[in-house]
Design a protein around this motif. Structure first.
Motif, mmCIF file in Angstrom:
data_model
loop_
_atom_site.group_PDB
_atom_site.id
_atom_site.type_symbol
_atom_site.label_atom_id
_atom_site.label_comp_id
_atom_site.label_asym_id
_atom_site.label_seq_id
_atom_site.Cartn_x
_atom_site.Cartn_y
_atom_site.Cartn_z
ATOM 1 N N LEU A 177 87.081 19.946 93.101
ATOM 2 C CA LEU A 177 86.256 20.279 92.817
ATOM 3 C C LEU A 177 85.794 21.550 91.845
ATOM 4 C CD1 LEU A 177 83.707 21.133 94.155
ATOM 5 C CD2 LEU A 177 85.043 22.349 96.044
ATOM 6 N N ALA A 178 86.808 22.447 92.114
ATOM 7 C CA ALA A 178 87.519 23.970 90.732
ATOM 8 C C ALA A 178 86.809 23.062 89.686
ATOM 9 C CB ALA A 178 88.507 24.506 91.436
ATOM 10 N N GLY A 179 87.312 22.545 89.314
ATOM 11 C CA GLY A 179 87.330 21.796 88.174
ATOM 12 C C GLY A 179 85.743 20.964 87.648
ATOM 13 N N VAL A 231 82.138 13.208 80.152
ATOM 14 C CA VAL A 231 83.265 12.186 80.320
ATOM 15 C C VAL A 231 84.146 13.939 80.372
ATOM 16 C CG1 VAL A 231 83.805 12.595 77.817
ATOM 17 C CG2 VAL A 231 84.925 11.688 78.364
ATOM 18 N N SER A 232 83.888 14.884 80.194
ATOM 19 C CA SER A 232 84.091 16.498 80.424
ATOM 20 C C SER A 232 84.591 16.890 81.546
ATOM 21 C CB SER A 232 83.649 17.921 79.232
ATOM 22 O OG SER A 232 84.133 18.853 79.398
ATOM 23 N N THR A 271 92.481 19.363 86.813
ATOM 24 C CA THR A 271 92.942 20.862 87.947
ATOM 25 C C THR A 271 93.311 19.516 89.054
ATOM 26 O OG1 THR A 271 90.105 20.620 88.425
ATOM 27 C CG2 THR A 271 90.921 21.871 86.746
ATOM 28 N N ALA A 272 93.062 18.496 89.262
ATOM 29 C CA ALA A 272 92.995 18.106 90.952
ATOM 30 C C ALA A 272 94.967 18.163 91.066
ATOM 31 C CB ALA A 272 92.932 16.869 91.100
ATOM 32 N N PHE A 285 89.069 33.237 86.811
ATOM 33 C CA PHE A 285 87.976 33.802 87.891
ATOM 34 C C PHE A 285 87.256 32.010 88.535
ATOM 35 C CE2 PHE A 285 87.202 36.932 84.563
ATOM 36 C CZ PHE A 285 88.040 38.141 85.288
ATOM 37 N N ILE A 286 86.674 31.039 88.112
ATOM 38 C CA ILE A 286 85.881 30.197 88.364
ATOM 39 C C ILE A 286 87.443 29.223 88.834
ATOM 40 C CG2 ILE A 286 84.967 28.231 88.191
ATOM 41 C CD1 ILE A 286 83.489 29.243 85.870
ATOM 42 N N LEU A 287 88.250 29.200 88.570
ATOM 43 C CA LEU A 287 89.155 28.150 89.114
ATOM 44 C C LEU A 287 90.123 28.896 90.526
ATOM 45 C CD1 LEU A 287 91.065 26.079 86.395
ATOM 46 C CD2 LEU A 287 89.315 25.345 88.008
#
Length: 276
Positions: free
Chosen positions: A14-16, A52-53, A61-62, A252-254
């Motif tokens: 989700l964070a990614g 694709v990104s 990130t998972a 910050f986001i992750l």
């Protein structure tokens, strides 16, 4: 009950996606600078390759979140320690980053080719399979492993270590969100500068997939030698500005996404104390 490695994997996915949806334009600009082609000037141009990104960042990130948690739990079982040492924290993050490269490398190869040729994702994937074969998207894997190891160490290890240290400094404590903001910026810059040369080498290798037509980009070492001989060491930092901005924001986001969800899960699972 603590948050499991599997749950950390889902949180990382989700964070990614959240991070890519916000920061994709910096990827398009960075890749253009590294390849020496014109910077996209339109919104569709800088967002080309978003699907694709996002599809790449989700498993990356998972894996980084999940593997980081799994390695952390393994470290504690083996050493019997309640908390990771500084060296253990860095080592766990390095391992998590390296593992994620096996997913990120082929996805980024497709994205770079799509950005160069301007076609759809399906058309580009079909072109790659017909022209180069199924293994070609793994070109640049060694550079991707190096880059992801250093990048993951920045946000999974250096950021929390710095945040804990800064939270004990009176001058920083007086600033609202000071430890979080400063640790994110510093960790992001460290992660960017340390991994930027590997990212440039990876991008060049993947931008020129035909080893016969461009033998100078055949391997990590040949690419490094070619860039040094023809363009100089400064080229390794091409695209540093947009990537530094993205990485600092990504820290910050992750971390913010992870901490928010983990805290919510732990609070929900905490045993409720019944007043006497």
């Amino acid at each position: 009950m603590s948050v499991s490695a599997l749950e950390h994997t889902a949180i990382g996915a989700l964070a990614g996606v959240v991070e890519v949806a916000i920061m994709q334009p910096t990827v398009g600009i960075k890749n253009a600078l590294q390849e020496g082609r014109p910077i996209p000037r339109t919104i569709p141009g800088v967002y080309r390759g978003l699907a694709v990104s996002a599809g790449a960042m989700l498993p990356i990130t998972a894996v980084q979140f999940g593997m980081n948690r799994a390695l952390e739990q393994t470290y504690r079982r083996v050493t019997g320690a309640d908390k990771l040492s500084m060296g253990g924290t860095v080592g766990v993050a390095l391992g998590a980053g390296a593992a994620s490269a096996f997913l990120g490398c082929p996805a980024e190869f497709v994205m770079i080719q799509q950005q160069k040729r301007g076609g759809s994702l399906a058309a580009e994937f079909s072109h790659i399979m017909k022209s180069y074969g199924a293994l070609k998207p793994f070109k640049g894997l060694s550079a991707t492993i190096l880059r992801e190891s250093l990048y993951a160490t920045g946000y999974l290890a250096i950021a929390p270590i710095l945040r804990e240290a800064l939270s004990k400094q009176p001058a920083v404590q007086d600033i609202p969100g000071g430890p979080y903001v400063l640790s994110g910026i510093i960790a992001g810059l460290i992660a960017t500068v340390s991994s930027q040369p590997a990212d440039t080498i990876k991008t060049r290798m993947q931008a020129f997939p035909d080893n016969k037509a461009n033998p100078e980009y055949r391997s990590f070492m040949s690419t490094t030698r070619h860039i040094l001989a023809t363009e100089g060491p400064g080229t390794f930092l091409a695209g540093l500005g947009p990537r530094a901005f993205r990485v600092c924001c990504a820290v910050f986001i992750l971390n913010g996404t992870r901490n928010t969800i983990v805290d919510a899960l732990q609070a929900h699972r905490a045993p409720h104390v019944v007043p006497v």
